[in-house]
Design a protein around this motif. Structure first.
Motif, short mmCIF file in Angstrom:
data_model
loop_
_atom_site.label_atom_id
_atom_site.label_comp_id
_atom_site.label_asym_id
_atom_site.label_seq_id
_atom_site.Cartn_x
_atom_site.Cartn_y
_atom_site.Cartn_z
N UNK A 62 -89.08 1.36 26.84
CA UNK A 62 -90.11 1.70 25.87
C UNK A 62 -89.74 3.05 25.27
N UNK A 63 -89.58 3.09 23.94
CA UNK A 63 -89.19 4.34 23.30
C UNK A 63 -87.90 4.89 23.92
N UNK A 64 -87.02 3.97 24.33
CA UNK A 64 -85.74 4.37 24.90
C UNK A 64 -85.76 4.74 26.36
N UNK A 65 -86.94 4.74 27.00
CA UNK A 65 -87.02 5.13 28.42
C UNK A 65 -87.20 3.89 29.29
N UNK A 66 -86.53 3.88 30.44
CA UNK A 66 -86.64 2.77 31.39
C UNK A 66 -88.02 2.80 32.04
N UNK A 67 -88.86 1.81 31.75
CA UNK A 67 -90.15 1.81 32.43
C UNK A 67 -90.12 1.02 33.74
N UNK A 68 -89.08 0.17 33.91
CA UNK A 68 -89.00 -0.60 35.16
C UNK A 68 -88.71 0.30 36.35
N UNK A 69 -88.14 1.48 36.10
CA UNK A 69 -87.84 2.37 37.23
C UNK A 69 -88.89 3.47 37.38
N UNK A 70 -89.96 3.40 36.57
CA UNK A 70 -91.03 4.39 36.73
C UNK A 70 -91.91 4.05 37.93
#
Ligand code: ADP
Ligand code: ADP
Length: 225
Positions: A62-70
Motif C-alpha cells: 500500500x503506497x509502496x509499503x509492505x503491509x503483510x509484514x506490519x
C-alpha cells in the motif's frame, strides 16, 4: 502511480486454498471491479489487500509499503485511517441513528463528536435523505441503508474504499442508485476503489475489470467478433 497491490499472494483456510498466486495492481484513483464465480477467492483477495487477512506467502503493498509484514496494530491503524469499507448488507449499527452511523469512522479516527456529526450531516443531501439523519437503521429501506453505508465508507476520505458486493442485496434499480452515488463520491474525492461484484451491470461502473478464477487474477476473456 499504484495505490495498492498484491504480488503472487497465496492464502489457505486450513487446507482449503483460496488464493494461489494472485497478483493485481490498482492505480491511484482507479475504480477496479473484481468479478468471478462464487468461491473463486474474490472476498479473500479483498481481505488480503485491506490488511484484514495476512497472506501465507506473497506481498501486499500500500503506497509502496509492505503491509503483510506490519504488525496487527499497524494494519488496524491503516484500516482505520486510510481505508474505507462497504459490505453487502450495510452492517449499520442498529442502536445508532443514520447520522451517527456515518460519523463512526471519524469518531474512531479521533475527530471530535460535534465536528464528526456536522460532517456526517452534510452527506444526507447527496444521499437524497435529508431529514432522515435521526432515523435508526432498522427504519431505513435496503437502498437507504446501503447509501448510508457508502457515506460511512467515504466520510473519512479514505485512500482506498473496499466494497464487497455493495449491491448484492438490492434490486437492480436500487443497486444502480447506490453505484451512481459510490462512483460519483469516490471520483470527487479521488478515492481508489476495489469493488467485488458478480453483477456485470455493477462492474460496468468501474474503469477496469478483472476476473478471479481458482484463486488467480485474469483479464476478462473477450470473444473476438
Ligand atoms: P468469493 O468471494 O469469490 O465467493 P471467497 O474468497 O469467499 O470466494 O472464498 C474462496 C475459497 O475459500 C472458497 O473455497 C471458500 O469456500 C473458502 N473460504 C472462504 N472463507 C472461508 C472460511 N472462513 N473458512 C474456510 N473456508 C473459507
Ligand atoms: P463475506 O465477503 O464472506 O460475505 P464480509 O465481507 O461481510 O464477508 O466480511 C468479512 C470479514 O471482514 C469479517 O470477518 C469482518 O469481521 C471483517 N471486517 C469487516 N469490516 C471490517 C473492518 N472495518 N476492519 C476490519 N475487519 C473488518
Amino acid at each position: 502511480t499504484v495505490a495498492i497491490e498484491a504480488r503472487n499472494v497465496e492464502f489457505s483456510f486450513g487446507t482449503t486454498p483460496a488464493l494461489r498466486g494472485a497478483s493485481i495492481a490498482v492505480d491511484s484513483g482507479e475504480i477496479l471491479a473484481v468479478m468471478g464465480p462464487s468461491g473463486s477467492g474474490k472476498s479473500t483477495l479483498l481481505h488480503c489487500l485491506a490488511g484484514i487477512l495476512v497472506p501465507d506467502s506473497g506481498e501486499i503493498l500500500f503506497d509502496g509499503a509492505r503491509i503483510d509484514s506490519m504488525t496487527e496494530a499497524e494494519r488496524s491503524g491503516l484500516r482505520r485511517d486510510r481505508f474505507g469499507f462497504v459490505f453487502q448488507f450495510g452492517q449499520l449499527v442498529p442502536e445508532l441513528t443514520a447520522v451517527e452511523n456515518v460519523a463512526l469512522p471519524l469518531l474512531f479516527s479521533g475527530v471530535r463528536r460535534t465536528e464528526a456529526l456536522r460532517k456526517a450531516h452534510g452527506w444526507f443531501d447527496r444521499l437524497g435523505m435529508d431529514g432522515m439523519q435521526q432515523r435508526r437503521s432498522g427504519e431505513l429501506s435496503g437502498g437507504q441503508a446501503q447509501r448510508v453505508a457508502i457515506a460511512r465508507g467515504l466520510v473519512a476520505e479514505p485512500q482506498v474504499l473496499f466494497a464487497d458486493e455493495p449491491t448484492g442485496a438490492l434490486d437492480s434499480l436500487t443497486g444502480e442508485q447506490v453505484m451512481d452515488l459510490l462512483v460519483a463520491a469516490a471520483r470527487e474525492q479521488g478515492t481508489t476503489v476495489v469493488l467485488v461484484t458478480h453483477e456485470p451491470r455493477v462492474a460496468a461502473y468501474a474503469d477496469r475489470e478483472v476476473i478471479v478464477r481458482d484463486g488467480r487474477v485474469n483479464a476478462p476473456d473477450r470473444i473476438a467478433s
